[in-house]
Design a protein around this motif. Structure first.
Motif: not given
Length: 191
Positions: A91-105
């Motif tokens: 649920q995340a790009t490499w950058g979001k994974r690096w920052q501990g983020l994810k995109v959800i509904h």
């Protein structure tokens, strides 16, 4: 279903929504990947141009062919990178994974590929509008007219709107999040 309800209730806490700084850092990391891709394109284009000097000219004959070539070579691959990553199990790009983020509904589930494509296309409207204006300028050979100047101003207005809404909305949502019923959250399972 219970895990979705638990995740949704957790995501309603304001500190679970990713703020501007985390999202900028994530996008900056993603831009490193995009920059590497651009570097590969430049090197390959240079090699092709040095071997077959006229082969790339038809791709950049006028603003329309230049825009189409730019879209197919840059915008489409970058859009697919974001959409495939954000609709994946991570649920995340490499950058979001690096920052501990994810995109959800907004309901707490992952977003579909179609929703991720829509989200990315809306997010990249300023980028594509800027490309359109730049191609028009580069092919005109004169100062940009009122329409192009207005387009370039609109790019910055949209970027400002994206940042402003992200800063003032309760869930730190930009318009592309609103339109796709998505949010960017801190991935508490990684911490």
């Amino acid at each position: 279903m219970n895990s979705i309800n638990q995740q949704t209730s957790v995501c309603k806490l304001p500190d679970m929504y990713a703020g501007l700084w985390n999202r900028v850092k994530a996008f900056s990391a993603d831009y490193l990947i995009i920059s590497l891709y651009i570097l590969v394109l430049v090197v390959v284009s240079y090699l092709i141009q040095s071997i077959y000097p006229a082969i790339l000219q038809p791709l950049f004959l006028n603003p329309l062919t230049s825009q189409l070539t730019g879209f197919l070579m840059m915008t489409l691959p970058v859009t697919l990178y974001f959409a495939l990553s954000e609709s994946s199990s991570h649920q995340a790009t490499w950058g979001k994974r690096w920052q501990g983020l994810k995109v959800i509904h907004v309901n707490g589930s992952g977003i579909s590929f179609g929703r991720a494509v829509s989200r990315t296309l809306i997010k990249f409207i300023p980028w594509e509008l800027a490309h359109t204006c730049i191609w028009q300028i580069s092919h005109s050979g004169r100062e940009p007219g009122l329409l192009i100047q207005t387009g370039l101003i609109l790019v910055w207005v949209l970027i400002g709107m994206y940042i402003g809404t992200l800063l003032i909305s309760f869930k730190n949502q930009a318009p592309y999040d609103w339109f796709t019923n998505s949010v960017v959250v801190r991935n508490i399972s990684n911490h």
